[in-house]
Design a protein around this motif. Sequence first.
Motif, short mmCIF file in Angstrom:
data_model
loop_
_atom_site.label_atom_id
_atom_site.label_comp_id
_atom_site.label_asym_id
_atom_site.label_seq_id
_atom_site.Cartn_x
_atom_site.Cartn_y
_atom_site.Cartn_z
N LEU A 116 0.87 -1.17 0.00
CA LEU A 116 0.00 0.00 0.00
C LEU A 116 0.90 1.22 0.00
O LEU A 116 1.62 1.48 0.96
N GLU A 117 0.92 1.94 -1.12
CA GLU A 117 1.83 3.08 -1.28
C GLU A 117 1.27 4.03 -2.33
O GLU A 117 0.71 3.59 -3.33
N ASP A 118 1.42 5.31 -2.09
CA ASP A 118 0.97 6.34 -3.04
C ASP A 118 -0.49 6.14 -3.45
O ASP A 118 -0.84 6.22 -4.62
N ASN A 119 -1.35 5.85 -2.45
CA ASN A 119 -2.79 5.66 -2.68
C ASN A 119 -3.11 4.53 -3.64
O ASN A 119 -4.13 4.54 -4.33
N ALA A 120 -2.23 3.54 -3.73
CA ALA A 120 -2.48 2.37 -4.56
C ALA A 120 -2.19 1.10 -3.77
O ALA A 120 -1.25 1.06 -2.97
N LEU A 121 -3.02 0.09 -3.98
CA LEU A 121 -2.81 -1.22 -3.39
C LEU A 121 -2.37 -2.14 -4.51
O LEU A 121 -3.10 -2.36 -5.47
N SER A 122 -1.14 -2.66 -4.41
CA SER A 122 -0.57 -3.53 -5.44
C SER A 122 -0.27 -4.88 -4.83
O SER A 122 0.06 -4.98 -3.65
N TYR A 123 -0.35 -5.93 -5.65
CA TYR A 123 0.03 -7.23 -5.12
C TYR A 123 0.99 -7.94 -6.05
O TYR A 123 0.98 -7.76 -7.26
N TYR A 124 1.83 -8.74 -5.43
CA TYR A 124 2.89 -9.49 -6.10
C TYR A 124 2.78 -10.94 -5.66
O TYR A 124 2.25 -11.23 -4.60
N LYS A 125 3.31 -11.85 -6.47
CA LYS A 125 3.27 -13.26 -6.08
C LYS A 125 4.04 -13.47 -4.78
O LYS A 125 3.62 -14.24 -3.92
N SER A 126 5.17 -12.79 -4.62
CA SER A 126 5.95 -12.86 -3.38
C SER A 126 6.83 -11.62 -3.30
O SER A 126 7.01 -10.91 -4.29
N GLU A 127 7.38 -11.38 -2.13
CA GLU A 127 8.28 -10.23 -1.97
C GLU A 127 9.52 -10.39 -2.84
O GLU A 127 10.03 -9.42 -3.40
N ASP A 128 9.99 -11.62 -3.00
CA ASP A 128 11.17 -11.88 -3.83
C ASP A 128 10.92 -11.58 -5.31
O ASP A 128 11.85 -11.26 -6.05
N GLU A 129 9.68 -11.68 -5.75
CA GLU A 129 9.35 -11.45 -7.16
C GLU A 129 8.86 -10.03 -7.43
O GLU A 129 8.30 -9.75 -8.49
N LYS A 130 9.06 -9.13 -6.48
CA LYS A 130 8.63 -7.74 -6.64
C LYS A 130 9.31 -7.07 -7.83
O LYS A 130 8.73 -6.22 -8.50
N SER A 131 10.54 -7.46 -8.12
CA SER A 131 11.28 -6.87 -9.23
C SER A 131 10.68 -7.21 -10.59
O SER A 131 10.95 -6.54 -11.58
N PHE A 132 9.83 -8.25 -10.66
CA PHE A 132 9.19 -8.63 -11.92
C PHE A 132 7.96 -7.79 -12.23
O PHE A 132 7.39 -7.88 -13.30
N GLY A 133 7.55 -6.97 -11.27
CA GLY A 133 6.37 -6.13 -11.46
C GLY A 133 5.17 -6.71 -10.74
O GLY A 133 5.14 -7.89 -10.41
N CYS A 134 4.17 -5.88 -10.53
CA CYS A 134 3.00 -6.33 -9.79
C CYS A 134 2.07 -7.14 -10.68
O CYS A 134 2.08 -7.03 -11.90
N ARG A 135 1.27 -7.95 -10.04
CA ARG A 135 0.27 -8.77 -10.75
C ARG A 135 -1.07 -8.08 -10.81
O ARG A 135 -1.95 -8.49 -11.56
N GLY A 136 -1.24 -7.05 -10.01
CA GLY A 136 -2.48 -6.29 -10.02
C GLY A 136 -2.36 -5.08 -9.11
O GLY A 136 -1.57 -5.09 -8.17
N ALA A 137 -3.14 -4.05 -9.39
CA ALA A 137 -3.11 -2.84 -8.57
C ALA A 137 -4.41 -2.08 -8.74
O ALA A 137 -5.03 -2.12 -9.81
N ILE A 138 -4.83 -1.40 -7.67
CA ILE A 138 -6.00 -0.54 -7.73
C ILE A 138 -5.70 0.74 -6.96
O ILE A 138 -4.94 0.73 -6.01
N THR A 139 -6.29 1.84 -7.40
CA THR A 139 -6.18 3.07 -6.63
C THR A 139 -7.23 3.00 -5.52
O THR A 139 -8.31 2.44 -5.71
N ILE A 140 -6.90 3.56 -4.39
CA ILE A 140 -7.83 3.48 -3.26
C ILE A 140 -8.28 4.84 -2.78
O ILE A 140 -8.90 4.95 -1.73
N ILE A 141 -8.02 5.88 -3.53
CA ILE A 141 -8.34 7.23 -3.08
C ILE A 141 -9.84 7.40 -2.83
O ILE A 141 -10.25 8.11 -1.93
N LYS A 142 -10.69 6.73 -3.58
CA LYS A 142 -12.14 6.83 -3.39
C LYS A 142 -12.74 5.52 -2.89
O LYS A 142 -13.94 5.32 -2.96
N ALA A 143 -11.91 4.64 -2.37
CA ALA A 143 -12.39 3.34 -1.91
C ALA A 143 -13.22 3.47 -0.64
O ALA A 143 -12.95 4.31 0.21
N ASN A 144 -14.23 2.65 -0.54
CA ASN A 144 -15.04 2.54 0.66
C ASN A 144 -14.69 1.18 1.26
O ASN A 144 -15.13 0.15 0.76
N ILE A 145 -13.90 1.19 2.31
CA ILE A 145 -13.38 -0.05 2.88
C ILE A 145 -14.14 -0.37 4.16
O ILE A 145 -14.32 0.50 5.02
#
Length: 87
Positions: A48-77
Motif C-alpha cells: 500500500l503506497e501512493d494511494n495504490a494497493l498492489s500485489y505481487y506473487k511474493s516479496e522476492d518477485e517484486k522486481s518482476f512487477g506487480c500482478r495487479g493494482a488498484i487506486t484506493i483514493i475513493k475506496a469505501n473499505i
Amino acid sequence: MMGCNIGSLINETSINQNKQQIPLSPMSGVLLKWTNYLHGWQQRFIVLEDNALSYYKSEDEKSFGCRGAITIIKANIRVVVLPIYQF
C-alpha cells in the motif's frame, strides 16, 4: 512502483470525510488471496503506497512487477467478519 501503471495518483495523501489531507505511510505485508478451487488460498505480497494497493506473487518477485493494482483514493473499505465455516 515498478511494473504498475495505474494512472496518476495523489502523492502520499488521502482525503477524509472532512476534506482534510491525511498523510499515508507506505505499508506492506502478506495476505491470502483466493485463486481457484484447485489451488485455494495463496499467499501474496501486498504493498500500500501512493494511494495504490498492489500485489505481487511474493516479496522476492517484486522486481518482476506487480500482478495487479488498484487506486484506493475513493475506496469505501469495510471489515466483514465471516463465520469460520463459511467459504
